[in-house]
Design a protein around this motif. Structure first.
Motif, short mmCIF file in Angstrom:
data_model
loop_
_atom_site.label_atom_id
_atom_site.label_comp_id
_atom_site.label_asym_id
_atom_site.label_seq_id
_atom_site.Cartn_x
_atom_site.Cartn_y
_atom_site.Cartn_z
N LEU A 165 0.83 -1.21 0.00
CA LEU A 165 0.00 0.00 0.00
C LEU A 165 0.86 1.26 0.00
O LEU A 165 0.60 2.20 -0.75
CB LEU A 165 -0.92 0.01 1.22
CG LEU A 165 -2.21 -0.80 1.10
CD1 LEU A 165 -2.97 -0.78 2.41
CD2 LEU A 165 -3.10 -0.25 -0.03
N LEU A 169 0.64 4.26 -2.54
CA LEU A 169 0.16 5.55 -2.04
C LEU A 169 1.11 6.70 -2.39
O LEU A 169 0.70 7.87 -2.44
CB LEU A 169 -0.03 5.49 -0.52
CG LEU A 169 -1.31 4.79 -0.04
CD1 LEU A 169 -1.20 4.41 1.44
CD2 LEU A 169 -2.53 5.69 -0.24
N LEU A 174 -3.35 7.22 3.97
CA LEU A 174 -4.53 6.37 3.75
C LEU A 174 -5.82 7.09 4.15
O LEU A 174 -6.91 6.74 3.69
CB LEU A 174 -4.35 5.08 4.58
CG LEU A 174 -5.05 3.80 4.15
CD1 LEU A 174 -4.87 3.49 2.68
CD2 LEU A 174 -4.56 2.63 4.99
N ASP A 176 -6.38 10.29 3.55
CA ASP A 176 -6.60 11.45 2.67
C ASP A 176 -7.87 11.23 1.83
O ASP A 176 -8.06 10.13 1.29
CB ASP A 176 -5.37 11.58 1.74
CG ASP A 176 -5.37 12.89 1.00
OD1 ASP A 176 -6.35 13.16 0.27
OD2 ASP A 176 -4.39 13.64 1.13
N GLN A 178 -8.53 11.99 -1.08
CA GLN A 178 -8.29 11.58 -2.48
C GLN A 178 -8.15 10.06 -2.62
O GLN A 178 -8.17 9.52 -3.73
CB GLN A 178 -7.08 12.30 -3.07
CG GLN A 178 -5.75 11.92 -2.48
CD GLN A 178 -4.59 12.63 -3.18
OE1 GLN A 178 -4.17 12.27 -4.27
NE2 GLN A 178 -4.07 13.66 -2.53
N VAL A 179 -8.01 9.35 -1.48
CA VAL A 179 -7.99 7.88 -1.51
C VAL A 179 -9.46 7.40 -1.50
O VAL A 179 -10.10 7.32 -0.47
CB VAL A 179 -7.21 7.31 -0.31
CG1 VAL A 179 -7.28 5.80 -0.28
CG2 VAL A 179 -5.77 7.79 -0.36
N THR A 180 -9.98 7.12 -2.71
CA THR A 180 -11.41 6.82 -2.86
C THR A 180 -11.68 5.33 -2.67
O THR A 180 -10.77 4.49 -2.73
CB THR A 180 -11.87 7.21 -4.27
OG1 THR A 180 -11.09 6.41 -5.19
CG2 THR A 180 -11.66 8.68 -4.54
N TRP A 183 -10.46 3.47 -5.74
CA TRP A 183 -9.01 3.27 -5.75
C TRP A 183 -8.64 2.13 -4.81
O TRP A 183 -7.84 1.25 -5.14
CB TRP A 183 -8.31 4.57 -5.32
CG TRP A 183 -6.81 4.52 -5.44
CD1 TRP A 183 -6.07 4.81 -6.55
CD2 TRP A 183 -5.87 4.11 -4.43
NE1 TRP A 183 -4.72 4.62 -6.29
CE2 TRP A 183 -4.57 4.19 -4.99
CE3 TRP A 183 -5.99 3.69 -3.11
CZ2 TRP A 183 -3.42 3.86 -4.29
CZ3 TRP A 183 -4.83 3.36 -2.41
CH2 TRP A 183 -3.56 3.45 -2.99
N LEU A 184 -9.27 2.14 -3.60
CA LEU A 184 -8.96 1.10 -2.62
C LEU A 184 -9.34 -0.28 -3.14
O LEU A 184 -8.58 -1.25 -3.01
CB LEU A 184 -9.70 1.38 -1.30
CG LEU A 184 -9.11 2.52 -0.47
CD1 LEU A 184 -10.07 2.95 0.61
CD2 LEU A 184 -7.77 2.09 0.13
N GLN A 187 -6.83 -1.41 -5.56
CA GLN A 187 -5.56 -1.77 -4.91
C GLN A 187 -5.63 -3.13 -4.24
O GLN A 187 -4.68 -3.91 -4.29
CB GLN A 187 -5.18 -0.72 -3.86
CG GLN A 187 -4.74 0.60 -4.42
CD GLN A 187 -3.74 0.45 -5.55
OE1 GLN A 187 -2.79 -0.31 -5.46
NE2 GLN A 187 -3.96 1.18 -6.63
#
Ligand SMILES: C[S@@+](CC[C@H](N)C(=O)[O-])C[C@H]1O[C@@H](n2cnc3c(N)ncnc32)[C@H](O)[C@@H]1O
Length: 233
Positions: A165, A169, A174, A176, A178-180, A183-184, A187
């Motif tokens: 991660l 990143l 994690l 933030d 902007q970490v949608t 996206w997660l 990942q």
């Protein structure tokens, strides 16, 4: 759907859903994925003279750049790539007439793809994690290789989730915004599909398939490994 088509659909999704872009990225990352560490490993375990006529195969050869490198280095060698993603094959360009690429699904038992004990050296650079399971390929390789023949495997291996991660990143927290979710989700799927085996798992499977282990090295801060094996003489 045939097995080949099922694999092609799986691969395009695994490659991010845009095959052409994935193929372009494979071209762009060629130097990085065949860097000095790879070259040193290759030179240590593949002992071929420049005028060799040996048969070398590149498994999951993508757009074929390593086949071109091999042709430059060993112009008289017999060179064969295996690939099944149409978007990778579309970007194959300028291959010398003596270099062949065969379309085949390396998930399958393929005893007839190459005649028994006719291959000198095989490479699988970042192929193994894309296979449903690697044992069919290892059994194929054992049949295709000459006694004393060498295989070089390079692949992503298991790493702690935190390390994977943090790598993705790139300094972003994690927490933030902007970490949608999207996206997660991508990942975590990426993690599952690229962190399938410990290096020891691959070495164990290879030995269980009859190979002798020559070397197993951790690279890229433990995110990948390069392995050399030999079919016993
Ligand atoms: C990550 S790419 C690496 C390409 C190339 N070896 C390199 O190092 O640049 C993996 C390649 O293996 C191919 N591949 C994956 N599964 C395959 C299968 N079952 N049969 C044939 N090729 C496969 C993919 O289409 C892709 O081109």
């Amino acid at each position: 759907m045939s097995s080949l088509e099922t694999t092609q659909v799986y691969l395009e999704r695994h490659h991010g859903g845009d095959g052409r872009l994935a193929a372009q990225r494979t071209l762009e990352s060629h130097q990085r994925n065949h860097d000095a560490s790879f070259q040193t490993f290759w030179n240590t375990h593949v002992n071929l003279a420049p005028d060799t006529t040996a048969h070398l195969i590149d498994l999951g050869c993508g757009p074929g750049l390593f086949l071109q490198d091999l042709h430059q280095r060993y112009p008289d060698a017999q060179l064969t790539g295996i690939e099944c993603a149409p978007y990778m094959l579309e970007l194959v360009d300028n291959l010398p007439a003596s270099v062949q690429i065969q379309v085949a699904d390396l998930n399958l038992d393929l005893p007839e793809l190459f005649a028994l004990e006719t291959v000198d050296v095989a490479l699988a650079n970042r192929l193994i994690h894309e296979l449903h399971q690697p044992v069919s390929l290892f059994r194929n390789l054992y049949r295709w290789l000459k006694p004393g023949g060498v295989v070089i495997l390079v692949d992503m291996v298991r790493q702690p989730l935190k390390s994977a991660l943090l790598h993705e990143l790139k300094g972003v927290s994690l927490t933030d915004p902007q970490v949608t979710d999207e996206w997660l989700q991508a990942q975590f799927l990426h993690y599952l599909e690229h962190n399938r085996y410990h290096p020891e798992d691959l070495c164990d499977l290879l030995e269980m398939c009859g190979f002798e282990l020559l070397a197993c090295e951790s690279i890229r801060s433990g995110r990948a490994a390069q392995i050399a094996i030999r079919k016993p003489v």
